[in-house]
Scaffold this motif. Sequence first.
Motif, PDB file in Angstrom:
ATOM      1  N   GLN A 230       1.284  -1.360  -0.154  1.00  0.00           N
ATOM      2  CA  GLN A 230      -0.137   0.036  -0.267  1.00  0.00           C
ATOM      3  C   GLN A 230       0.948   1.776  -0.238  1.00  0.00           C
ATOM      4  OE1 GLN A 230      -3.396  -0.291   2.347  1.00  0.00           O
ATOM      5  NE2 GLN A 230      -3.677   1.705   3.213  1.00  0.00           N
ATOM      6  N   ALA A 231       0.855   2.197  -0.753  1.00  0.00           N
ATOM      7  CA  ALA A 231       1.054   3.434  -1.164  1.00  0.00           C
ATOM      8  C   ALA A 231      -0.179   5.208  -1.247  1.00  0.00           C
ATOM      9  CB  ALA A 231       2.133   3.464  -1.749  1.00  0.00           C
ATOM     10  N   HIS A 232       0.270   6.057  -0.700  1.00  0.00           N
ATOM     11  CA  HIS A 232      -0.162   6.612  -1.612  1.00  0.00           C
ATOM     12  C   HIS A 232      -0.424   6.990  -2.701  1.00  0.00           C
ATOM     13  CE1 HIS A 232      -1.814  11.453  -1.960  1.00  0.00           C
ATOM     14  NE2 HIS A 232      -1.804  11.484  -0.190  1.00  0.00           N
ATOM     15  N   GLY A 233      -1.907   7.981  -3.046  1.00  0.00           N
ATOM     16  CA  GLY A 233      -1.765   7.913  -5.220  1.00  0.00           C
ATOM     17  C   GLY A 233      -0.728   8.356  -4.954  1.00  0.00           C
ATOM     18  N   SER A 234      -0.907   9.278  -4.291  1.00  0.00           N
ATOM     19  CA  SER A 234       0.379  10.515  -5.758  1.00  0.00           C
ATOM     20  C   SER A 234       2.096   9.883  -5.631  1.00  0.00           C
ATOM     21  CB  SER A 234       0.875  11.712  -4.541  1.00  0.00           C
ATOM     22  OG  SER A 234       0.693  10.810  -4.117  1.00  0.00           O
ATOM     23  N   ALA A 235       2.249   9.017  -4.749  1.00  0.00           N
ATOM     24  CA  ALA A 235       3.136   7.992  -5.319  1.00  0.00           C
ATOM     25  C   ALA A 235       3.239   6.589  -5.620  1.00  0.00           C
ATOM     26  CB  ALA A 235       4.145   8.386  -3.750  1.00  0.00           C
ATOM     27  N   PRO A 236       3.078   6.396  -6.481  1.00  0.00           N
ATOM     28  CA  PRO A 236       3.224   4.865  -6.892  1.00  0.00           C
ATOM     29  C   PRO A 236       3.928   4.091  -7.240  1.00  0.00           C
ATOM     30  CG  PRO A 236       2.644   6.205  -8.959  1.00  0.00           C
ATOM     31  CD  PRO A 236       2.029   7.328  -7.568  1.00  0.00           C
ATOM     32  N   TRP A 237       5.550   5.003  -6.974  1.00  0.00           N
ATOM     33  CA  TRP A 237       7.095   3.999  -6.696  1.00  0.00           C
ATOM     34  C   TRP A 237       6.547   3.452  -5.634  1.00  0.00           C
ATOM     35  CZ3 TRP A 237       5.452   9.211  -7.897  1.00  0.00           C
ATOM     36  CH2 TRP A 237       6.255  10.378  -6.891  1.00  0.00           C
ATOM     37  N   ALA A 238       6.002   4.501  -4.883  1.00  0.00           N
ATOM     38  CA  ALA A 238       6.280   4.062  -3.720  1.00  0.00           C
ATOM     39  C   ALA A 238       5.124   2.209  -2.906  1.00  0.00           C
ATOM     40  CB  ALA A 238       6.147   4.364  -2.517  1.00  0.00           C
ATOM     41  N   SER A 239       4.777   2.327  -4.123  1.00  0.00           N
ATOM     42  CA  SER A 239       4.091   0.487  -3.894  1.00  0.00           C
ATOM     43  C   SER A 239       4.038  -0.378  -4.977  1.00  0.00           C
ATOM     44  CB  SER A 239       1.897   1.160  -4.297  1.00  0.00           C
ATOM     45  OG  SER A 239       2.425   0.962  -5.211  1.00  0.00           O
ATOM     46  N   VAL A 240       3.103  -1.277  -4.146  1.00  0.00           N
ATOM     47  CA  VAL A 240       3.263  -2.364  -5.450  1.00  0.00           C
ATOM     48  C   VAL A 240       2.531  -2.541  -5.034  1.00  0.00           C
ATOM     49  CG1 VAL A 240       4.111  -4.976  -6.013  1.00  0.00           C
ATOM     50  CG2 VAL A 240       5.521  -3.999  -4.297  1.00  0.00           C
ATOM     51  N   ASP A 241       1.850  -2.047  -7.142  1.00  0.00           N
ATOM     52  CA  ASP A 241       0.547  -1.937  -7.005  1.00  0.00           C
ATOM     53  C   ASP A 241      -0.037  -3.283  -7.491  1.00  0.00           C
ATOM     54  OD1 ASP A 241      -1.521  -0.984  -7.816  1.00  0.00           O
ATOM     55  OD2 ASP A 241      -1.501   1.065  -9.401  1.00  0.00           O
ATOM     56  N   PRO A 242      -1.793  -3.762  -6.921  1.00  0.00           N
ATOM     57  CA  PRO A 242      -1.885  -4.574  -6.999  1.00  0.00           C
ATOM     58  C   PRO A 242      -3.366  -4.763  -7.498  1.00  0.00           C
ATOM     59  CG  PRO A 242      -2.826  -4.333  -5.048  1.00  0.00           C
ATOM     60  CD  PRO A 242      -1.213  -3.617  -4.923  1.00  0.00           C
ATOM     61  N   VAL A 243      -2.817  -3.471  -7.966  1.00  0.00           N
ATOM     62  CA  VAL A 243      -4.793  -2.657  -8.944  1.00  0.00           C
ATOM     63  C   VAL A 243      -4.110  -3.620 -10.676  1.00  0.00           C
ATOM     64  CG1 VAL A 243      -6.054  -1.439 -10.281  1.00  0.00           C
ATOM     65  CG2 VAL A 243      -5.339  -1.538  -6.877  1.00  0.00           C
ATOM     66  N   VAL A 244      -3.406  -3.139 -10.749  1.00  0.00           N
ATOM     67  CA  VAL A 244      -2.048  -3.231 -11.668  1.00  0.00           C
ATOM     68  C   VAL A 244      -2.350  -4.207 -12.618  1.00  0.00           C
ATOM     69  CG1 VAL A 244      -0.533  -1.621 -13.432  1.00  0.00           C
ATOM     70  CG2 VAL A 244      -1.197  -0.511 -12.187  1.00  0.00           C
ATOM     71  N   ALA A 245      -1.495  -4.413 -11.159  1.00  0.00           N
ATOM     72  CA  ALA A 245      -0.898  -6.365 -11.775  1.00  0.00           C
ATOM     73  C   ALA A 245      -2.695  -6.911 -12.246  1.00  0.00           C
ATOM     74  CB  ALA A 245      -0.465  -7.079 -10.271  1.00  0.00           C
ATOM     75  N   ALA A 246      -3.952  -6.777 -11.174  1.00  0.00           N
ATOM     76  CA  ALA A 246      -4.916  -7.459 -10.962  1.00  0.00           C
ATOM     77  C   ALA A 246      -5.507  -7.221 -12.714  1.00  0.00           C
ATOM     78  CB  ALA A 246      -5.465  -6.911 -10.245  1.00  0.00           C
ATOM     79  N   ALA A 247      -5.311  -5.959 -13.323  1.00  0.00           N
ATOM     80  CA  ALA A 247      -5.900  -5.503 -14.442  1.00  0.00           C
ATOM     81  C   ALA A 247      -5.637  -6.327 -15.893  1.00  0.00           C
ATOM     82  CB  ALA A 247      -5.528  -4.303 -14.562  1.00  0.00           C
ATOM     83  N   GLN A 248      -3.603  -6.764 -15.538  1.00  0.00           N
ATOM     84  CA  GLN A 248      -2.900  -7.858 -16.364  1.00  0.00           C
ATOM     85  C   GLN A 248      -3.492  -8.864 -16.202  1.00  0.00           C
ATOM     86  OE1 GLN A 248       0.887  -5.926 -14.941  1.00  0.00           O
ATOM     87  NE2 GLN A 248       1.199  -5.006 -16.522  1.00  0.00           N
ATOM     88  N   ILE A 249      -3.264  -9.484 -14.921  1.00  0.00           N
ATOM     89  CA  ILE A 249      -3.742 -10.744 -14.886  1.00  0.00           C
ATOM     90  C   ILE A 249      -5.270 -10.639 -15.436  1.00  0.00           C
ATOM     91  CG2 ILE A 249      -4.824 -12.408 -12.883  1.00  0.00           C
ATOM     92  CD1 ILE A 249      -2.800 -10.883 -11.258  1.00  0.00           C
ATOM     93  N   ILE A 250      -5.929 -10.039 -14.910  1.00  0.00           N
ATOM     94  CA  ILE A 250      -7.980  -9.844 -16.103  1.00  0.00           C
ATOM     95  C   ILE A 250      -6.963 -10.369 -17.958  1.00  0.00           C
ATOM     96  CG2 ILE A 250      -9.122  -9.110 -16.395  1.00  0.00           C
ATOM     97  CD1 ILE A 250      -9.532  -8.508 -14.090  1.00  0.00           C
ATOM     98  N   ILE A 251      -6.364  -9.968 -17.918  1.00  0.00           N
ATOM     99  CA  ILE A 251      -6.265  -9.957 -19.459  1.00  0.00           C
ATOM    100  C   ILE A 251      -5.064 -11.150 -19.850  1.00  0.00           C
ATOM    101  CG2 ILE A 251      -4.725  -8.740 -21.873  1.00  0.00           C
ATOM    102  CD1 ILE A 251      -7.026  -6.937 -20.788  1.00  0.00           C
ATOM    103  N   GLY A 252      -4.102 -11.252 -19.316  1.00  0.00           N
ATOM    104  CA  GLY A 252      -3.638 -12.326 -19.257  1.00  0.00           C
ATOM    105  C   GLY A 252      -4.586 -13.903 -19.303  1.00  0.00           C
ATOM    106  N   LEU A 253      -5.881 -13.728 -18.314  1.00  0.00           N
ATOM    107  CA  LEU A 253      -6.692 -15.254 -18.497  1.00  0.00           C
ATOM    108  C   LEU A 253      -7.995 -15.277 -19.584  1.00  0.00           C
ATOM    109  CD1 LEU A 253      -8.199 -14.495 -15.184  1.00  0.00           C
ATOM    110  CD2 LEU A 253      -6.358 -15.667 -15.382  1.00  0.00           C
ATOM    111  N   GLN A 254      -7.604 -13.747 -20.478  1.00  0.00           N
ATOM    112  CA  GLN A 254      -8.455 -13.979 -22.133  1.00  0.00           C
ATOM    113  C   GLN A 254      -7.119 -14.402 -23.336  1.00  0.00           C
ATOM    114  OE1 GLN A 254     -11.277 -14.315 -21.627  1.00  0.00           O
ATOM    115  NE2 GLN A 254     -11.063 -13.484 -19.042  1.00  0.00           N
ATOM    116  N   THR A 255      -6.161 -15.014 -22.867  1.00  0.00           N
ATOM    117  CA  THR A 255      -4.994 -14.894 -23.304  1.00  0.00           C
ATOM    118  C   THR A 255      -5.258 -16.099 -23.557  1.00  0.00           C
ATOM    119  OG1 THR A 255      -3.207 -14.769 -22.189  1.00  0.00           O
ATOM    120  CG2 THR A 255      -4.004 -12.940 -23.538  1.00  0.00           C
ATOM    121  N   ILE A 256      -5.446 -16.562 -22.434  1.00  0.00           N
ATOM    122  CA  ILE A 256      -5.128 -18.321 -22.157  1.00  0.00           C
ATOM    123  C   ILE A 256      -6.715 -19.295 -23.336  1.00  0.00           C
ATOM    124  CG2 ILE A 256      -6.197 -20.307 -20.959  1.00  0.00           C
ATOM    125  CD1 ILE A 256      -5.000 -18.925 -18.696  1.00  0.00           C
TER     126      ILE A 256
END
Length: 431
Positions: A230-256
């Motif tokens: 978790q991190a402040h939305g103004s400093a995404p570099w301080a986070s490990v963003d699970p929202v972006v990772a989840a979005a990429q996983i959704i696309i990855g599931l469709q390529t299966i």
Amino acid sequence: MRNLLLVFCLLSATLFAQAQPDAKTARAAAEIESKVIGWRHHLHENPELSNREFETARYVEKHLRGLGLEVKTGIAYTGVVGILKGDKPGGVIALRADMDALPVTEIVDLPYASKVKTTYLGKDVGVMHACGHDTHVAMLMGAAELLSKRKAEIEGTVIFIFQPAEEGAPKEEGGGARMMVEEGVLSDYNVETAFGIHINSQTPVGHVNYKPGGAMAASNPFKIVVKGKQAHGSAPWASVDPVVAAAQIIIGLQTIVSRQMDLTKEPVVISVGKIEGGVRNNIIPDEVTLIGTIRTLDRAMKKDVFERIHKTATSIAEASGASAEVEIQDGTLITFNDPEITRRLMPTVVATAGEDNVHLIRPITGAEDFSFYAEKVPSLFIFLGGMDPEMNRADAPGHHTPNFRVDDRGLKLGVEIYTNVALDYLGGKAR
């Protein structure tokens, strides 16, 4: 599977031409048609949710006992089984109907429309037979009446299965076909084959659809929990963003589905239906949950898809510096129409409905817990027309909708098919 379908189609005309319609069954079904429709109207007006089919079970039990059948109750909570032993020795066939309704508020203007209300998952909802299970029960009650009058002709035993909770029992309870099987509905009576019918609101009355092999999909819920930092939305570099990772996983599931599975063999569906994570707009959360469903029609492909989902989710999360936990839950199995039983029973269906009214179809990605019977014994599951023939299919309401409706004229054919399949299977077994 493609070769199987080709061979089956080439043989169908010859095989189906051998069966002859049963005029005695047709006359008897016509005589009780109004009773069957009356039963259906009563059931439609008094629907009950999964594992709560108490009055429905009593209604069925009373009818079966009135026919002189041996009756067992309380199977998988509310299931009812009728046993009809013919006067001649032979095999054992099970005929199945499901009894439960759905948490749907009916909006169809019918004199027997449901006005029932209840609480479901903490919400006030209506209760409606929005998938036609009321017609299934009424048709099987009709077949039980016809077959009980022909006891002297029956070579073997007919098991009438009135099953609760096809739509899904409460998680903490379990139920449905899985529990019916676990409690011995097949093994206790040495059932050799099972046969089932599902009404279809978008197929004209008088028509029947079927498919050998995988006819309906296995359905498996899944949950993927993506964990980051978790991190402040103004400093995404301080986070490990699970929202972006989840979005990429959704696309990855469709390529299966689109790039890794041979869809010329059988369809595959992976759908994410819920995304949950975060509390406000300017906080990148530490966790996101994806919930969805997997539909498969081939056992080997199902295993492969499960493995690919796990690998895709965990690898994408790891590449983002996050982690992913994948849970694929048990669900319904593939509803598999045994090719040999299909070859044996479909001539009877064709003779009853008429050759021009029976259609080979593509598989359906919806699921059915009839699959648990089909896992244990060679089985056949078909689809019966319930749409007004004058209606445009595009205008016909779908299943699980508040305006779902079926035409009562479709029930008589269902009664005939149930009856003739039992008679022909047992007669053929003796020969």
